[in-house]
Motif scaffolding. Structure first.
Motif, PDB file in Angstrom:
ATOM      1  N   ALA A 142       0.823  -1.216   0.000  1.00 51.58           N
ATOM      2  CA  ALA A 142       0.000   0.000   0.000  1.00 51.58           C
ATOM      3  C   ALA A 142       0.851   1.257   0.000  1.00 51.58           C
ATOM      4  O   ALA A 142       0.357   2.342  -0.321  1.00 51.58           O
ATOM      5  CB  ALA A 142      -0.918   0.002   1.220  1.00 51.58           C
ATOM      6  N   ASN A 143       2.127   1.107   0.340  1.00 50.12           N
ATOM      7  CA  ASN A 143       3.013   2.265   0.375  1.00 50.12           C
ATOM      8  C   ASN A 143       3.519   2.672  -1.001  1.00 50.12           C
ATOM      9  O   ASN A 143       4.121   3.733  -1.146  1.00 50.12           O
ATOM     10  CB  ASN A 143       4.209   1.979   1.293  1.00 50.12           C
ATOM     11  N   TRP A 144       3.298   1.829  -2.020  1.00 49.45           N
ATOM     12  CA  TRP A 144       3.707   2.232  -3.367  1.00 49.45           C
ATOM     13  C   TRP A 144       2.632   1.962  -4.422  1.00 49.45           C
ATOM     14  O   TRP A 144       2.844   2.182  -5.601  1.00 49.45           O
ATOM     15  CB  TRP A 144       5.013   1.545  -3.772  1.00 49.45           C
ATOM     16  N   THR A 167      10.176   4.420  -1.232  1.00 47.91           N
ATOM     17  CA  THR A 167       9.484   3.315  -1.909  1.00 47.91           C
ATOM     18  C   THR A 167      10.357   2.078  -1.978  1.00 47.91           C
ATOM     19  O   THR A 167       9.913   0.962  -1.710  1.00 47.91           O
ATOM     20  CB  THR A 167       9.066   3.737  -3.330  1.00 47.91           C
ATOM     21  N   ARG A 168      11.639   2.249  -2.336  1.00 47.59           N
ATOM     22  CA  ARG A 168      12.542   1.100  -2.417  1.00 47.59           C
ATOM     23  C   ARG A 168      12.705   0.444  -1.041  1.00 47.59           C
ATOM     24  O   ARG A 168      12.761  -0.780  -0.931  1.00 47.59           O
ATOM     25  CB  ARG A 168      13.922   1.551  -2.946  1.00 47.59           C
ATOM     26  N   LEU A 169      12.797   1.263   0.004  1.00 49.31           N
ATOM     27  CA  LEU A 169      12.955   0.705   1.344  1.00 49.31           C
ATOM     28  C   LEU A 169      11.717  -0.072   1.768  1.00 49.31           C
ATOM     29  O   LEU A 169      11.822  -1.131   2.409  1.00 49.31           O
ATOM     30  CB  LEU A 169      13.250   1.820   2.350  1.00 49.31           C
ATOM     31  N   TYR A 170      10.527   0.419   1.415  1.00 50.03           N
ATOM     32  CA  TYR A 170       9.304  -0.315   1.733  1.00 50.03           C
ATOM     33  C   TYR A 170       9.262  -1.648   0.992  1.00 50.03           C
ATOM     34  O   TYR A 170       8.825  -2.662   1.530  1.00 50.03           O
ATOM     35  CB  TYR A 170       8.065   0.509   1.376  1.00 50.03           C
ATOM     36  N   GLN A 171       9.716  -1.647  -0.268  1.00 49.23           N
ATOM     37  CA  GLN A 171       9.736  -2.895  -1.031  1.00 49.23           C
ATOM     38  C   GLN A 171      10.729  -3.889  -0.435  1.00 49.23           C
ATOM     39  O   GLN A 171      10.457  -5.091  -0.359  1.00 49.23           O
ATOM     40  CB  GLN A 171      10.075  -2.592  -2.491  1.00 49.23           C
ATOM     41  N   ILE A 172      11.877  -3.385   0.013  1.00 46.52           N
ATOM     42  CA  ILE A 172      12.847  -4.260   0.679  1.00 46.52           C
ATOM     43  C   ILE A 172      12.261  -4.802   1.976  1.00 46.52           C
ATOM     44  O   ILE A 172      12.435  -5.977   2.317  1.00 46.52           O
ATOM     45  CB  ILE A 172      14.154  -3.498   0.958  1.00 46.52           C
TER      46      ILE A 172
END
Length: 303
Positions: A142-144, A167-172
């Motif tokens: 939901a963050n991206w 966004t990249r950190l949330y995906q990680i």
């Protein structure tokens, strides 16, 4: 003495971390705050950490506390009968039914007792998942993914460099969560209860997992990550820390936690248990206790 000090330290660290989260959830003036769709306060510069996010984290902190007590218990604290000293229960049962000399009743009962004790231990370590539906749930994706668009369609709005990094950190973090759940939690719990035959029969047995230095480092990193997620963002909101500095510290925490986790469980976790856990998670969602116990029964029967 060292082993009991480690046990006491791990329990105290888990209790204090959970208490910090729950007291912050009660005391922070954020009961009525709600972020924009797809925003989480732990990393986003524009969002705030909500009370629901803290309550959700407290569930996992309690889960970690239950797990570390289970790991201490199974690896050295409890006098768990060794599976390698028992004949495989299904072979004993078949021998008993056929009336052969191998069907020794005492051996059968001893084997079954060893299996049942380990199944009960796994069930106790997994049982907090029965309460998961009482806690808030926040989706990493939901963050991206923008609300209102087709599910899975990526957020197309022009991002700043900081937003791109968030966004990249949330995906990680999403992939870290999958690793955490199916390797560190379910996979490790199952592997400790039902170790590989080669590991259990080794002439130079490994020291208890929870007393090894990699685990000690991982346990500190894990607890620090849960607590610091909230307080680092609070420092940003109070302008004691810049957003860029906070993201750097988050990357350090994420890297340290991931590396220490892999080093701690590399020689313990059985990959087949982790794979089965992932498959069952996606085919039988929301039934973690049932999924784990299915794998545990298969492991007990040596299938």
């Amino acid at each position: 003495v060292w082993s009991y000090k480690c046990l006491l330290y791990d329990i105290c660290l888990g209790v204090l971390g959970t208490a910090a989260t729950l007291t912050a959830a009660r005391s922070f003036p954020h009961r009525t705050i709600s972020n924009a769709p797809g925003q989480s306060g732990t990393l986003s510069q524009k969002a705030y950490v909500t009370q629901d996010e803290m309550i959700e984290h407290s569930f996992y902190q309690v889960l970690n506390l239950v797990q570390v007590m289970y790991l201490h218990g199974v690896t050295w604290l409890w006098n768990m009968p060794s599976l390698e000293q028992q004949q495989q229960p299904q072979l004993v049962l078949v021998s008993s039914m056929l009336g052969t000399k191998g069907g020794n009743q005492e051996q059968l009962l001893s084997s079954i007792r060893a299996i049942v004790l380990r199944l009960m231990a796994v069930l106790a370590a997994t049982s907090p998942w029965l309460l998961r539906h009482y806690f808030p749930v926040h989706s990493f994706s939901a963050n991206w993914i923008k609300k209102g668009l087709t599910r899975g369609k990526q957020y197309q709005q022009q991002e700043t460099a900081t937003e791109w990094l968030e966004t990249r950190l949330y995906q990680i973090k999403k992939w870290q969560y999958l690793f955490y759940k199916h390797v560190i939690l379910h996979g490790l719990n199952l592997s400790v209860a039902f170790p590989a035959a080669s590991a259990a029969a080794s002439l130079s047995p490994m020291p208890p997992l929870t007393l090894t230095m990699p685990w000690r480092i991982f346990w500190i990193c894990l607890n620090a990550s849960y607590v610091m997620e909230f307080y680092l963002q609070s420092l940003v909101k109070r302008e004691f820390l810049s957003q860029q500095s906070m993201l750097i510290l988050q990357r350090v925490l994420m890297t340290a936690s991931s590396v220490s986790a892999m080093l701690a469980v590399a020689n313990v976790v059985r990959p087949e248990f982790c794979i089965m856990s992932v498959v069952l998670n996606f085919t039988n969602r929301g039934r973690d206790v049932l999924n784990v116990m299915l794998v545990a029964v298969l492991a007990a029967l040596r299938i």
